[in-house]
Scaffold this motif. Sequence first.
Motif, PDB file in Angstrom:
ATOM      1  N   ASN A   3      47.575  46.613  49.662  1.00  0.00           N
ATOM      2  CA  ASN A   3      46.691  47.721  49.608  1.00  0.00           C
ATOM      3  C   ASN A   3      47.620  48.896  48.610  1.00  0.00           C
ATOM      4  N   VAL A   8      29.888  55.671  40.951  1.00  0.00           N
ATOM      5  CA  VAL A   8      28.943  54.722  40.118  1.00  0.00           C
ATOM      6  C   VAL A   8      29.052  53.364  40.892  1.00  0.00           C
ATOM      7  N   HIS A   9      27.981  52.685  40.537  1.00  0.00           N
ATOM      8  CA  HIS A   9      28.085  51.346  41.599  1.00  0.00           C
ATOM      9  C   HIS A   9      28.146  50.436  40.407  1.00  0.00           C
ATOM     10  N   SER A  21      32.023  46.511  42.427  1.00  0.00           N
ATOM     11  CA  SER A  21      32.640  47.572  43.243  1.00  0.00           C
ATOM     12  C   SER A  21      32.888  47.143  44.774  1.00  0.00           C
ATOM     13  N   ASP A  22      31.900  46.335  45.189  1.00  0.00           N
ATOM     14  CA  ASP A  22      32.048  46.178  46.734  1.00  0.00           C
ATOM     15  C   ASP A  22      32.594  44.637  47.166  1.00  0.00           C
ATOM     16  N   GLU A  23      33.076  43.934  45.969  1.00  0.00           N
ATOM     17  CA  GLU A  23      33.454  42.590  46.186  1.00  0.00           C
ATOM     18  C   GLU A  23      34.946  42.507  46.506  1.00  0.00           C
ATOM     19  N   ALA A  24      35.139  41.386  46.876  1.00  0.00           N
ATOM     20  CA  ALA A  24      36.647  41.228  46.969  1.00  0.00           C
ATOM     21  C   ALA A  24      37.286  39.632  46.944  1.00  0.00           C
ATOM     22  N   HIS A  33      39.144  36.721  48.671  1.00  0.00           N
ATOM     23  CA  HIS A  33      39.518  36.455  50.057  1.00  0.00           C
ATOM     24  C   HIS A  33      40.747  35.338  50.154  1.00  0.00           C
ATOM     25  N   GLY A  71      43.680  35.159  55.331  1.00  0.00           N
ATOM     26  CA  GLY A  71      43.096  36.387  56.006  1.00  0.00           C
ATOM     27  C   GLY A  71      43.128  37.644  55.338  1.00  0.00           C
ATOM     28  N   TYR A  76      42.385  40.013  51.752  1.00  0.00           N
ATOM     29  CA  TYR A  76      41.486  40.350  50.741  1.00  0.00           C
ATOM     30  C   TYR A  76      41.967  41.385  49.833  1.00  0.00           C
ATOM     31  N   PRO A 101      40.589  43.693  46.733  1.00  0.00           N
ATOM     32  CA  PRO A 101      39.304  44.330  46.008  1.00  0.00           C
ATOM     33  C   PRO A 101      39.137  44.022  44.719  1.00  0.00           C
ATOM     34  N   LYS A 127      39.985  47.396  42.398  1.00  0.00           N
ATOM     35  CA  LYS A 127      41.121  47.762  42.427  1.00  0.00           C
ATOM     36  C   LYS A 127      42.069  46.780  41.617  1.00  0.00           C
ATOM     37  N   PRO A 172      34.976  52.928  39.304  1.00  0.00           N
ATOM     38  CA  PRO A 172      34.397  51.879  40.039  1.00  0.00           C
ATOM     39  C   PRO A 172      34.587  51.751  41.555  1.00  0.00           C
ATOM     40  N   PHE A 173      35.730  52.506  42.140  1.00  0.00           N
ATOM     41  CA  PHE A 173      35.706  52.585  43.577  1.00  0.00           C
ATOM     42  C   PHE A 173      35.997  54.018  43.997  1.00  0.00           C
ATOM     43  N   TYR A 174      35.937  54.809  43.204  1.00  0.00           N
ATOM     44  CA  TYR A 174      36.304  56.364  43.805  1.00  0.00           C
ATOM     45  C   TYR A 174      35.283  57.256  43.379  1.00  0.00           C
TER      46      TYR A 174
END
Lengths: 417, 288
Positions: free
Chosen positions: B11, B122-123, B127-130, B132, B135, B137, B139, B142, B210-212
């Motif tokens: 992160n 903006v979606h 945007s919400d994919e990651a 894996h 254990g 992840y 994003p 990012k 895309p993420f902020y």
Amino acid sequence: MKKDRKASVASTSAVSQVLTKRQGRREFLIKTGGVLAAGAFGAVPLRGWAADPVNIGALYPTTGSMAQIGVGCVAAAKLAVEMVNDAGGIKSLGGAKLNLILSDVQSDTTVTRTETDRLITGNKLSAIHGCYASALTLIASEVAERAKVPLITGSSSDQLNKGRTYTFTPFARASQFARAQLQMAKLVSDKPKVAVIFENTAFGTSTSNGLRELAPAEGVEIVMFEPYSAGFTDASPLINKVKSSGANALFSVSYLNDLILIVRTIKQVGLNIAINGGSGGFVIPDFYKNVGKLAEGLQGVAHWNHDMDPNCEKVNAEYKKRTGEFLFEYAGGLVAQTFMIADALERAGSADPQKVRDALSTLDVSSGFAAMAPGGKVKFGPDGKNVYGHPVGVQWQNGDLASVFPKEDARAPLLKT
Amino acid sequence: MWETVAQAVINGLLIGGIYALVSIGVTLIFGVVKIVNFAQGEFVMIGMYISFFLANQFGIDPLVSLIVSMPVLFVVGVLIQHFLIRRVLGPNDMPQIFLTFALSLLLLNLALMLFSANYRTVHTSYSDEAFHIGGLYIPVAKLIAFVVAMLLSGALWVFLHTTDLGKAMRAAAQNRDVATLMGINPNRMFCVALGIALALAGAAGSLLMPFYSAYPFVGQVFVLMAFVAVVMGTLGNVIGALIASLLMGVAESLGIQYVGADSGLIVVFAMLLLTLAFKPTGLGGKAR
């Protein structure tokens, strides 16, 4: 007033200069003068034969930071008055119509004080409703108490029930919201383990402390209690912590921007946890517009919701037709409040504010538009609090807010995703 | 246990990439033109709004709008240098500080007036994919931002060390008078430096979108981290700023994980203090 006149003179003369080429000045003046006069005196049929209208004051912030909500409230207030009037007005007063007198309190406490004062001294008011934000309502209530005019409000501050005799609160109090939130966690799991994350200023700290104090009595275990500084760049470390706490429900006391990051990150992590965002900005149409599909399944608490009973749905349908959005918590509540005032006027048989106040204090309704409240019953105690008042738990489902808690008010099952 | 640490480090590195883009811009301007640009964060904000409006009006992906936001801000940078900063370059620092600070205030309030204080998001499909892995992840949005940020930083390094223009720019930074004697026009070099720095800020804005959320004050969040990174990585040192940014991202993330969610910045500033105490010139050694 002076300013208005000046402005209108200036604008008419400007327009007339443009028009003189085609029309005579006299003709123009006759026309505009007629229109202006109609505006000033009210272009309505002569009322000589009907009863005098009853003046109801409405104080809402239609400019400033809360403008968006305030404008919605005014639309609802107008709708409510129309509904009462179309149904024949106040019968005990010879079918008197309600006359809504609007005032913009500009999302500002100082303006609220002067506007409330001006509204009361400038008009013969029978009752007032307003002002959305508790901070504003507290001030308006002080002024109304002194002037002995009843004020009815959906604002949730418990302070509104202290030492006041002209203030009535038909909906849930702030102290009840935290308890409802904790009880909703028990719907998600038999053994609720709640993580509470909150932004570390007054708003977040006081709300989360309320949650923590009530949790043991409700049998809810709080496994994480973590302040964060609002406006972070990355929610991942925080969500990392929530994940390792083993919580199965998350209460997030956050501002919108942080909440969006938190919800997104939870989805990316693939964490399966029920999120409860509380009340306020969380339960208005704008929230869904900002967050989009991610809002699906998020829970919150409200003092009113548009699907509680057929009457609510009827009002909601009409409001939606006019504004394009569903009738949100506060606006829906004030429609019910207008009908409570109408009910009091009907029983008082007088437009005198003192008599209206006395009639409100003995209000006891369990049907009709005045009873549009969670539980469907309204009766005021000596502190002006609805003795049946409680919040309703809501969840975003398919872009709409559905009532899911408590059982008697639930219109849809809680989705456990 | 190790999983939590590894996740915190991942992160931190990812957000550190964004800090790097902003701080490299600041350090480049300082290294070449010798002024501190307080308005750098506001150019990130402008980059975000460019991407937001392109996405909102024309459905252009924020990552694609990078090719709009970067050139636009490059031109803005050249114009600002040519018409504003050039006039206050002199022995006295104060006018330069006032100028960039005023620019920051102006842009911030202009944005408030034009776009209001609302949050704009903006979606995108990712945007919400990651990804894996075990254990852990990562994003997607990012990761893309991080990779592009590293590529841009690398490209800048190559530009500064292999091209004539880049070498001339470094020469003008090292000694303005001698560079002038060698036939280098320093003002031209300064224009290019400002342009590149602002283009990087624009890139940071587009990559963040895309993420902020975009809002008028968003630049303030990033510029604070950028200044810390610039000082920690030695003023004027591009590689130093890059490494310091990544370190700070990791430190912030670990701080939130192990100290408290409202104390991520405490760890960052503790790191800065230690750096200043034991290696006052910064981790990068000298300006390069």
